[in-house]
Design a protein around this motif. Structure first.
Motif, PDB file in Angstrom:
ATOM      1  N   GLU A  45       2.364   1.776  -3.367  1.00 57.60           N
ATOM      2  CA  GLU A  45       1.091   2.292  -4.288  1.00 57.60           C
ATOM      3  C   GLU A  45       0.839   3.728  -4.172  1.00 57.60           C
ATOM      4  N   GLU A  46       0.906   4.304  -2.915  1.00 55.14           N
ATOM      5  CA  GLU A  46       0.740   5.639  -2.265  1.00 55.14           C
ATOM      6  C   GLU A  46       1.830   6.490  -3.245  1.00 55.14           C
ATOM      7  N   GLU A  92       0.956  -1.226  -0.092  1.00 52.56           N
ATOM      8  CA  GLU A  92      -0.001  -0.062   0.048  1.00 52.56           C
ATOM      9  C   GLU A  92       0.793   1.231  -0.104  1.00 52.56           C
ATOM     10  N   TRP A 121       3.661   5.775  -5.546  1.00 51.65           N
ATOM     11  CA  TRP A 121       3.558   5.556  -6.888  1.00 51.65           C
ATOM     12  C   TRP A 121       2.633   6.616  -7.477  1.00 51.65           C
ATOM     13  N   GLU A 122       1.655   6.698  -6.895  1.00 53.50           N
ATOM     14  CA  GLU A 122       0.580   7.665  -7.324  1.00 53.50           C
ATOM     15  C   GLU A 122       1.012   9.082  -7.170  1.00 53.50           C
ATOM     16  N   THR A 123       1.840   9.319  -6.191  1.00 55.39           N
ATOM     17  CA  THR A 123       2.469  10.601  -5.917  1.00 55.39           C
ATOM     18  C   THR A 123       3.449  11.218  -6.791  1.00 55.39           C
ATOM     19  N   LYS A 124       4.205  10.131  -7.270  1.00 56.55           N
ATOM     20  CA  LYS A 124       5.534  10.373  -8.082  1.00 56.55           C
ATOM     21  C   LYS A 124       4.737  10.652  -9.660  1.00 56.55           C
ATOM     22  N   ARG A 125       3.917   9.685  -9.839  1.00 59.61           N
ATOM     23  CA  ARG A 125       3.361   9.796 -11.084  1.00 59.61           C
ATOM     24  C   ARG A 125       2.574  11.233 -11.164  1.00 59.61           C
ATOM     25  N   SER A 126       1.919  11.606 -10.369  1.00 58.50           N
ATOM     26  CA  SER A 126       1.381  13.135 -10.482  1.00 58.50           C
ATOM     27  C   SER A 126       2.492  14.290 -10.747  1.00 58.50           C
ATOM     28  N   GLU A 127       3.708  13.952  -9.859  1.00 59.87           N
ATOM     29  CA  GLU A 127       4.697  15.160  -9.850  1.00 59.87           C
ATOM     30  C   GLU A 127       5.489  14.987 -11.010  1.00 59.87           C
TER      31      GLU A 127
END
Length: 441
Positions: free
Chosen positions: A310-311, A307, A313-319
């Motif tokens: 995954e969090e 988890e 990854w979501e943060t880095k993908r948005s940045e």
């Protein structure tokens, strides 16, 4: 309702004409309302259709197997075969093994099997054809008395040595029969070729220059023509019924929807695990349970870490932007290519050496701009090692040659990458023509 009964009667005719036992349309109506008197008949029909799906025919072996098997053996066999085919209905698995009830579930299983195996097309493929002379000749010779054969069963009263001797004798007979069969097949091919040569120029079909063996056989035995006509008429009736089924089968499937709706309406929900009939020993089951327990423990242990990843990854993908991702991918590809080159040239041992020392006159030379990935390479000049001993110039030459090969590899990779990008961009521009430099051709 009359149209539904006519369609079901047509289906029963098709099944009966292709070897299944006599079946009436009333059985389907009784099965819809889950009447017990229709269960045994449907079990037998499912057994025959499973046999047909395996061997392509319903013959005397099917009838003898049905009579020799007990009711429980028959039911368990049908359940296991349905599970092997992918029918994993828990209600079907929970049906009693004495075939006393469950006709509605059997009707639904029959509809699934009819759609899954596409029996109507298989029935059409098995119809006789006047071109297939072997099938018709076999059909004509089917009623002739078979030659008496000796039993190959081993006597239970023999000693082990005598049984081995008898098996050797049977093995020799079998090999002799196989050689005899092979010689007969060769003789048959020679005779067919001789028939084709002798009938050259006489043909009943425009695309063949000679007669078939069946046609020559019928010319010599004209009385067999009536039997062949009877067979062809039977096939025509079967084909006509199957063609009518193609036009009316939607009525049957619509009726099956009403059967399924009636089952959902009357059957309570049951969340029990379906009964399985696979012959699995206790040892594999215990190993599977142990593996499942370890997997559950690993999932629980690493669930929080997964988890968190995954969090992140979501943060880095948005940045990170798409251009930055492309740049990172290029750097990774370049690093991988450099590492592959190092491994291919065996330079890993060289990087373990100490910095070399030379005794040379100092000369002012411009330093070559090397990529950042070569910072770990040894320098050209150094203050000397701990012992103060100069290194051999051949070692440094080898290092420089290794650096040159690395640079050439990187230049080739970038050239290919940039050429690909130029070709991709030129396709997007209408009327553009890409002319590569002479050095890249």
């Amino acid at each position: 309702m009359a149209q539904v009964r006519e369609t079901i009667e047509l289906l029963t005719h098709i099944l009966n004409e292709n070897g299944c036992s006599k079946l009436k349309a009333e059985i389907f109506r009784l099965a819809k309302f889950d009447k017990d008197e229709a269960a045994l008949v449907l079990w037998k029909m499912l057994f025959e259709l499973l046999y047909y799906s395996k061997y392509g025919v319903i013959d005397e072996v099917t009838i003898r197997a049905f009579s020799e098997l007990t009711t429980e053996e028959l039911v368990v066999y049908v359940k296991q075969e349905f599970q092997n085919l992918g029918f994993l209905s828990k209600e079907f698995s929970h049906l009693p093994n004495d075939a006393s009830s469950g006709s509605r579930e059997l009707l639904l299983a029959f509809a699934w099997l009819l759609c899954k195996q596409n029996f109507v097309d298989k029935f059409m493929d098995n119809c006789s054809s006047p071109i297939e002379d072997s099938s018709l000749l076999n059909e004509l010779e089917r009623n002739k008395p078979a030659s008496e054969g000796r039993s190959l069963a081993l006597s239970t009263s023999l000693s082990p040595v005598q049984k081995v001797q008898q098996l050797q004798l049977l093995n020799g007979k079998l090999r002799s029969k196989l050689r005899r069969l092979y010689s007969l097949q060769r003789e048959k091919a020679k005779l067919q070729h001789r028939v084709n040569e002798c009938t050259q120029g006489a043909s009943l079909t425009p695309d063949m220059p000679h007669l078939f063996s069946l046609e020559v056989h019928l010319l010599r035995h004209p009385q067999l023509m009536s039997k062949i006509m009877t067979l062809l008429e039977k096939d025509n009736v079967r084909l006509r019924h199957m063609q009518e089924w193609r036009d009316q089968e939607q009525v049957f499937w619509k009726w099956m929807e009403s059967v399924l709706e009636l089952k959902v309406k009357e059957s309570p929900r049951n969340e029990e695990t379906p009964m399985m009939y696979y012959n699995i020993g206790p040892d594999p089951v215990s190993r599977m349970n142990e593996a499942r327990r370890k997997l559950e423990e690993a999932i629980l242990r690493y669930e929080a870490i997964i988890e968190q990843i995954e969090e992140m990854w979501e943060t880095k993908r948005s940045e990170v932007s798409a251009e930055e991702l492309d740049g990172l991918l290029d750097l990774l590809n370049m690093e991988l290519s450099l590492q592959r080159s190092n491994l291919a040239m065996g330079s890993s041992d060289f990087f373990m050496l100490r910095d070399p020392t030379f005794v040379l006159n100092k000369k002012d030379k411009k330093k070559t701009n090397l990529p950042k990935h070569s910072e770990r390479l040894p320098t050209a000049l150094g203050p000397g090692d701990d012992m103060g001993m100069p290194a051999e110039i051949s070692t440094e030459i080898a290092a420089l040659e290794s650096q040159m090969r690395l640079l050439e590899t990187e230049v080739a990779r970038k050239t290919q990458c940039y050429t690909f990008d130029l070709e991709r961009l030129s396709v997007r521009v209408p009327g553009a023509l890409l002319v590569q430099p002479a050095s890249c051709v």
